[in-house]
Design a protein around this motif. Structure first.
Motif, short mmCIF file in Angstrom:
data_model
loop_
_atom_site.label_atom_id
_atom_site.label_comp_id
_atom_site.label_asym_id
_atom_site.label_seq_id
_atom_site.Cartn_x
_atom_site.Cartn_y
_atom_site.Cartn_z
N ALA A 132 0.80 -1.23 0.00
CA ALA A 132 0.00 0.00 0.00
C ALA A 132 0.84 1.28 0.00
O ALA A 132 0.38 2.31 -0.46
CB ALA A 132 -0.94 0.00 1.19
N ASP A 133 2.04 1.24 0.47
CA ASP A 133 2.83 2.47 0.62
C ASP A 133 3.69 2.79 -0.61
O ASP A 133 4.58 3.63 -0.54
CB ASP A 133 3.70 2.41 1.87
N THR A 134 3.44 2.15 -1.75
CA THR A 134 4.23 2.42 -2.96
C THR A 134 3.40 3.15 -4.00
O THR A 134 2.18 3.02 -4.04
CB THR A 134 4.76 1.12 -3.58
N THR A 135 4.08 3.90 -4.84
CA THR A 135 3.40 4.56 -5.95
C THR A 135 3.36 3.60 -7.14
O THR A 135 4.09 2.59 -7.17
CB THR A 135 4.15 5.84 -6.37
N PHE A 136 2.53 3.93 -8.12
CA PHE A 136 2.43 3.06 -9.29
C PHE A 136 3.76 3.03 -10.06
O PHE A 136 4.18 1.99 -10.54
CB PHE A 136 1.29 3.53 -10.21
#
Length: 152
Positions: free
Chosen positions: A45-49
């Motif tokens: 959840a804590d990553t960007t695309f």
């Protein structure tokens, strides 16, 4: 038994279809990266695309920089699958495609040339049989497989 072999046959046909077209192989690789990157983005959840796509590219290429690594068990399982698919399927298919392009026999006869040679041989055989019949000589049939060399 036939039912048990259906899935492996489909898988084999799919791999052959993939291997015979660089375009489909590139599309499959791109889809694999996008799907795995998107799933990584969902699992972590804590990553960007963008970071997720970068993770997928680094993982698929087996470079493994280590700047982004999966924390959840789902992402770790997906990473293992991504690495396995790349190492066992995609990279060998790419390598085989390039190798097949490098190993081209330019001296091999084209189909038309082979057919012409066969027709000429049939004609020569017919002429030989006619000559042998006129002279009363029997000509052995050479249509069978050649004999093995003696002394082996």
């Amino acid at each position: 038994m036939h039912v048990l072999l259906t899935l492996p046959r489909w898988a084999y046909r799919g791999v052959v279809w993939l291997a015979n077209s660089p375009k489909t192989l590139l599309i499959a690789y791109s889809l694999l990266i996008i799907i795995c990157g998107s799933l990584y983005n969902v699992f972590e959840a804590d990553t960007t695309f963008g970071d997720s796509i970068w993770w997928a590219v680094v993982t698929a290429s087996t470079v493994g920089y280590g700047d982004i690594s999966p924390e959840s068990w789902q992402a770790r399982v997906m990473a293992g699958l991504l690495i396995s698919i790349m190492v066992l399927l995609v990279i060998p298919l790419i390598t085989a495609h390039f190798a097949s392009k490098l190993i081209v026999d330019t001296d091999a006869f084209r189909h038309e040339e082979q057919e012409e040679l066969k027709a000429n041989l049939r004609h020569v055989r017919k002429l030989l049989d006619e000559m042998a019949a006129r002279q009363g000589v029997s000509v052995p049939d050479s249509a069978g497989p050649p004999e093995a060399p003696s002394g082996r």
